[in-house]
Design a protein around this motif. Structure first.
Motif, PDB file in Angstrom:
ATOM      1  N   ASP A   3      24.311   6.196  -1.151  1.00 58.29           N
ATOM      2  CA  ASP A   3      24.801   4.904  -1.616  1.00 58.29           C
ATOM      3  C   ASP A   3      23.753   3.819  -1.407  1.00 58.29           C
ATOM      4  O   ASP A   3      24.061   2.640  -1.552  1.00 58.29           O
ATOM      5  CB  ASP A   3      26.071   4.515  -0.863  1.00 58.29           C
ATOM      6  CG  ASP A   3      27.228   5.431  -1.178  1.00 58.29           C
ATOM      7  OD1 ASP A   3      27.228   6.051  -2.256  1.00 58.29           O
ATOM      8  OD2 ASP A   3      28.144   5.531  -0.341  1.00 58.29           O
ATOM      9  N   PHE A   4      22.547   4.187  -1.055  1.00 58.44           N
ATOM     10  CA  PHE A   4      21.476   3.223  -0.793  1.00 58.44           C
ATOM     11  C   PHE A   4      20.187   3.727  -1.425  1.00 58.44           C
ATOM     12  O   PHE A   4      20.029   4.923  -1.655  1.00 58.44           O
ATOM     13  CB  PHE A   4      21.294   3.009   0.717  1.00 58.44           C
ATOM     14  CG  PHE A   4      21.067   4.271   1.487  1.00 58.44           C
ATOM     15  CD1 PHE A   4      19.782   4.771   1.669  1.00 58.44           C
ATOM     16  CD2 PHE A   4      22.127   4.980   2.020  1.00 58.44           C
ATOM     17  CE1 PHE A   4      19.555   5.944   2.374  1.00 58.44           C
ATOM     18  CE2 PHE A   4      21.919   6.154   2.729  1.00 58.44           C
ATOM     19  CZ  PHE A   4      20.634   6.632   2.902  1.00 58.44           C
ATOM     20  N   ASP A   5      19.281   2.794  -1.712  1.00 58.89           N
ATOM     21  CA  ASP A   5      17.994   3.155  -2.308  1.00 58.89           C
ATOM     22  C   ASP A   5      16.809   2.783  -1.437  1.00 58.89           C
ATOM     23  O   ASP A   5      15.674   3.019  -1.821  1.00 58.89           O
ATOM     24  CB  ASP A   5      17.834   2.493  -3.684  1.00 58.89           C
ATOM     25  CG  ASP A   5      18.614   3.223  -4.764  1.00 58.89           C
ATOM     26  OD1 ASP A   5      18.529   4.458  -4.814  1.00 58.89           O
ATOM     27  OD2 ASP A   5      19.303   2.550  -5.544  1.00 58.89           O
ATOM     28  N   PHE A   6      17.067   2.179  -0.287  1.00 59.93           N
ATOM     29  CA  PHE A   6      15.975   1.769   0.588  1.00 59.93           C
ATOM     30  C   PHE A   6      16.352   2.061   2.029  1.00 59.93           C
ATOM     31  O   PHE A   6      17.510   1.872   2.415  1.00 59.93           O
ATOM     32  CB  PHE A   6      15.671   0.274   0.428  1.00 59.93           C
ATOM     33  CG  PHE A   6      14.371  -0.148   1.039  1.00 59.93           C
ATOM     34  CD1 PHE A   6      13.179   0.086   0.381  1.00 59.93           C
ATOM     35  CD2 PHE A   6      14.332  -0.775   2.269  1.00 59.93           C
ATOM     36  CE1 PHE A   6      11.972  -0.296   0.941  1.00 59.93           C
ATOM     37  CE2 PHE A   6      13.133  -1.159   2.836  1.00 59.93           C
ATOM     38  CZ  PHE A   6      11.947  -0.916   2.170  1.00 59.93           C
ATOM     39  N   ILE A   7      15.400   2.541   2.799  1.00 61.91           N
ATOM     40  CA  ILE A   7      15.593   2.764   4.233  1.00 61.91           C
ATOM     41  C   ILE A   7      14.697   1.774   4.972  1.00 61.91           C
ATOM     42  O   ILE A   7      13.481   1.737   4.755  1.00 61.91           O
ATOM     43  CB  ILE A   7      15.248   4.207   4.645  1.00 61.91           C
ATOM     44  CG1 ILE A   7      16.227   5.178   3.984  1.00 61.91           C
ATOM     45  CG2 ILE A   7      15.244   4.348   6.163  1.00 61.91           C
ATOM     46  CD1 ILE A   7      15.902   6.644   4.203  1.00 61.91           C
TER      47      ILE A   7
END
Length: 153
Positions: free
Chosen positions: A111-115
């Motif tokens: 559910d995310f595109d960046f860490i």
């Protein structure tokens, strides 16, 4: 000293991870535009204290036509991998901008595109508190002059 801070109140269904919206500045993928031109795109970021560096999803890199500038070695939960490395700008909700940040690619249906890794987190102070059954994450830059020590509180 003036701090730039962000506070995120985690919904009950999200207590297992810290997610919030950021903006990513990606190069314009059109020939003829100056290389330093950026398009600002909203993205969801995950805070990961176990990640040495920050990373971008393969899906986001493909959707925005990011071009890697090198290949890099990453060590993760699933072993060692050689992955593309990109440069982009990262704007946190507290107004802190990181320009030309090197980010490795990761793969996964998340559910995310960046860490947000320790390369960003170590630049400031952060806390996760759970008062009255509510989880709240706070992050500020620059760090304070004193450490938080809960054993002395």
């Amino acid at each position: 000293m003036k701090f730039n801070a962000i506070t995120v109140h985690l919904p009950d269904k999200q207590k297992q991870s810290i997610l919030f919206q950021i903006q990513l500045g990606v190069p314009v993928p059109i020939d003829g535009y100056p290389q330093e031109s950026r398009i600002s795109m909203n993205s969801i970021a995950l805070v990961d204290t176990g990640a040495t560096g920050s990373c971008i999803s393969r899906r986001f890199a493909a959707d925005t036509q990011l071009k890697p500038f090198k290949m890099g070695t990453v060590i993760g939960a699933h072993g060692i991998a050689i992955v593309p490395v990109y440069r982009l700008d990262v704007l946190l909700p507290n107004g802190i901008l990181f320009t030309n940040m090197e980010v490795a690619e990761f793969f996964g249906n998340n559910d995310f595109d960046f860490i947000i890794g320790m390369n960003i987190l170590r630049m400031g102070d952060m806390a996760l508190t759970n008062a009255k059954g509510k989880s709240v994450f706070s992050f500020r830059i620059p760090p304070a002059n004193e450490h938080i020590d809960f054993t002395k509180a």
